[in-house]
Enzyme design. Structure first.
Site, short mmCIF file in Angstrom:
data_model
loop_
_atom_site.label_atom_id
_atom_site.label_comp_id
_atom_site.label_asym_id
_atom_site.label_seq_id
_atom_site.Cartn_x
_atom_site.Cartn_y
_atom_site.Cartn_z
N ASN A 1 2.40 1.22 4.16
CA ASN A 1 2.59 -0.01 5.05
C ASN A 1 2.41 0.23 6.46
O ASN A 1 3.16 -0.42 7.25
CB ASN A 1 3.99 -0.22 4.84
CG ASN A 1 4.39 -1.80 5.02
OD1 ASN A 1 5.43 -2.37 5.36
ND2 ASN A 1 3.54 -2.80 5.08
N CYS B 1 -1.36 0.83 7.36
CA CYS B 1 -2.86 0.47 7.63
C CYS B 1 -3.38 -0.67 6.75
O CYS B 1 -3.55 -1.72 7.40
CB CYS B 1 -3.61 1.82 7.00
SG CYS B 1 -3.25 3.35 8.03
N ARG B 2 -3.16 -0.76 5.54
CA ARG B 2 -3.97 -1.74 4.66
C ARG B 2 -2.96 -2.78 4.50
O ARG B 2 -3.54 -4.15 4.87
CB ARG B 2 -4.36 -1.40 3.14
CG ARG B 2 -5.38 -0.35 3.19
CD ARG B 2 -5.61 0.51 2.00
NE ARG B 2 -4.50 1.34 1.79
CZ ARG B 2 -4.18 2.04 0.84
NH1 ARG B 2 -5.23 2.17 -0.20
NH2 ARG B 2 -3.20 3.03 0.64
N SER B 3 -1.72 -2.91 4.01
CA SER B 3 -0.76 -4.11 3.54
C SER B 3 -0.38 -4.98 4.71
O SER B 3 -0.32 -5.99 4.56
CB SER B 3 0.25 -3.56 2.64
OG SER B 3 1.16 -2.67 3.19
N ASP C 1 -7.94 3.63 1.05
CA ASP C 1 -6.94 4.09 1.98
C ASP C 1 -7.75 4.75 3.21
O ASP C 1 -8.57 5.60 3.13
CB ASP C 1 -6.17 5.28 1.48
CG ASP C 1 -5.15 6.04 2.48
OD1 ASP C 1 -5.25 5.64 3.66
OD2 ASP C 1 -4.33 6.70 1.85
N CYS D 1 0.88 -1.28 -0.13
CA CYS D 1 -0.06 -0.07 0.11
C CYS D 1 0.85 1.16 -0.16
O CYS D 1 2.13 1.16 -0.44
CB CYS D 1 -0.95 -0.01 1.08
SG CYS D 1 0.03 -0.05 2.60
#
Ligand code: 4NP
Length: 165
Positions: free
Chosen positions: A16, A18-20, A129, A13
């Site tokens: 690195n 929050c999402r990934s 995001d 993301c």
């Protein structure tokens, strides 16, 4: 088990944090629960360097904790050139991540770069995001990631079927 039957996957993301990291930890949980951990190398990274060395966003740690996934030991890193040689599959959480990855990829890249949802489910869909939003956004991101990670495991499991180890 031969090298071909081990799959390396990098989830990417922007930050690195929050999402990934969620995608990395959820997918690791799925393969460990299935007893398939030895067949996968799993990591995550960001296209940006703002948060390098930091643990995941507390809101991602909390949503993971609520679902029994521990993210607290992960640390952010930036995508590096060697990732494009090291990983079979590099999955961006949204279209801009994929565009950034494509621009960063060396000419010699052997990795397949794709959007996470598109590769996993066959339908393109950005994992939004959540950084500037509220806590609800993190729960929604978790649900999207959990569903797509399950599809990813089914897809790769089918590709690798019949191989012991
Ligand atoms: P991520 O979220 O890409 O899911 O880790 C973000 C984290 C930080 C920033 C942007 C997105 N940032 O601009 O610092």
């Amino acid at each position: 088990m031969t090298h071909e039957n081990r799959k390396s996957i990098l989830f990417v993301c922007l930050g690195n944090i929050c999402r990934s990291p969620l995608a990395e930890a959820v997918f690791r949980d799925i393969v460990e629960t299935a007893g398939a951990a030895r067949r996968f190398e799993i990591d995550s990274a960001g296209t940006g360097a703002w948060h390098v060395g930091n643990p995941p966003d507390p809101r991602s740690v909390e949503v993971g904790r609520r679902h029994g996934i521990d993210l607290s030991r992960l640390r952010a890193r930036k995508v590096v050139g060697s990732d494009f040689d090291r990983f079979d599959l590099i999955l961006g959480m949204d279209r801009s991540n994929v565009a950034n990855l494509t621009a960063m990829a060396p000419a010699s890249s052997r990795a397949r770069i794709a959007e996470f949802h598109d590769f996993s489910t066959g339908t393109p869909r950005d994992v939004p995001d959540p950084y500037y939003g509220g806590d609800d956004g993190f729960e929604e991101v978790y649900r999207m990631i959990r569903a797509a990670a399950g599809s990813l495991f089914e897809k790769l499991g089918a590709d690798m079927r019949g191989v012991s180890g």
